[in-house]
Design a protein around this motif. Sequence first.
Motif, PDB file in Angstrom:
ATOM      1  N   TYR A  61      26.235  62.136  31.040  1.00 49.76           N
ATOM      2  CA  TYR A  61      27.163  62.926  30.070  1.00 49.76           C
ATOM      3  C   TYR A  61      27.722  63.757  30.859  1.00 49.76           C
ATOM      4  O   TYR A  61      28.810  64.480  30.075  1.00 49.76           O
ATOM      5  N   GLY A  62      27.905  64.137  31.908  1.00 50.06           N
ATOM      6  CA  GLY A  62      28.849  64.952  32.896  1.00 50.06           C
ATOM      7  C   GLY A  62      28.657  66.401  31.963  1.00 50.06           C
ATOM      8  O   GLY A  62      27.459  66.897  31.720  1.00 50.06           O
ATOM      9  N   THR A  63      30.018  67.076  31.699  1.00 52.28           N
ATOM     10  CA  THR A  63      30.104  68.180  30.977  1.00 52.28           C
ATOM     11  C   THR A  63      30.579  67.899  29.885  1.00 52.28           C
ATOM     12  O   THR A  63      30.981  69.033  28.983  1.00 52.28           O
ATOM     13  N   SER A  64      30.668  66.638  29.428  1.00 52.49           N
ATOM     14  CA  SER A  64      31.140  66.444  27.908  1.00 52.49           C
ATOM     15  C   SER A  64      30.195  66.815  26.864  1.00 52.49           C
ATOM     16  O   SER A  64      30.508  66.724  25.749  1.00 52.49           O
ATOM     17  N   HIS A  65      28.994  66.894  27.300  1.00 51.71           N
ATOM     18  CA  HIS A  65      27.794  67.352  26.210  1.00 51.71           C
ATOM     19  C   HIS A  65      27.386  68.697  26.702  1.00 51.71           C
ATOM     20  O   HIS A  65      27.322  69.160  27.851  1.00 51.71           O
ATOM     21  N   PHE A  87      20.362  61.932  20.978  1.00 50.43           N
ATOM     22  CA  PHE A  87      18.991  61.966  20.425  1.00 50.43           C
ATOM     23  C   PHE A  87      18.536  63.261  20.349  1.00 50.43           C
ATOM     24  O   PHE A  87      17.376  63.312  20.003  1.00 50.43           O
ATOM     25  N   GLY A  88      19.167  64.450  21.151  1.00 50.38           N
ATOM     26  CA  GLY A  88      18.351  65.591  20.967  1.00 50.38           C
ATOM     27  C   GLY A  88      18.796  66.140  22.557  1.00 50.38           C
ATOM     28  O   GLY A  88      19.429  65.953  23.273  1.00 50.38           O
ATOM     29  N   TRP A  89      17.728  67.075  22.685  1.00 46.50           N
ATOM     30  CA  TRP A  89      17.777  67.908  24.135  1.00 46.50           C
ATOM     31  C   TRP A  89      16.924  67.570  24.944  1.00 46.50           C
ATOM     32  O   TRP A  89      15.800  67.192  24.663  1.00 46.50           O
ATOM     33  N   PHE A  90      17.322  67.462  26.317  1.00 51.40           N
ATOM     34  CA  PHE A  90      16.434  67.187  27.315  1.00 51.40           C
ATOM     35  C   PHE A  90      16.610  68.061  28.589  1.00 51.40           C
ATOM     36  O   PHE A  90      17.737  68.537  28.839  1.00 51.40           O
TER      37      PHE A  90
END
Length: 108
Positions: A61-65, A87-90
Amino acid sequence: MMRKLITTALLTVAGAAIVAPAAHADDTRDYNDATSNFVLYTDPAAINAKTNGKQVVASIYGTSHPIYCKGATPKGPFTDCMQHDDFGWFHLSQTQLPQIGTVWVHLT
């Protein structure tokens, strides 16, 4: 009667706001948005990230999330980081890479 009730309620709320401790945005025990403090591991800036006060992330996801971290802010060192996906936080795991140093990795 209604006017006294409203006045009493407003004074109670105002008093509680004055007595309540102020929340600190830089509280090291809470997660804070740290996305802008990260560079992607494939970015040429990753080599000098530590020198420039940045953290390195190895994630699809790089820094886009959004990336939220606990610890010293705004430039680290962070003690725990999480990233949000569809789907949430990891949680991100720390690892050490030669030439780069600490890298936050998304393990699937």
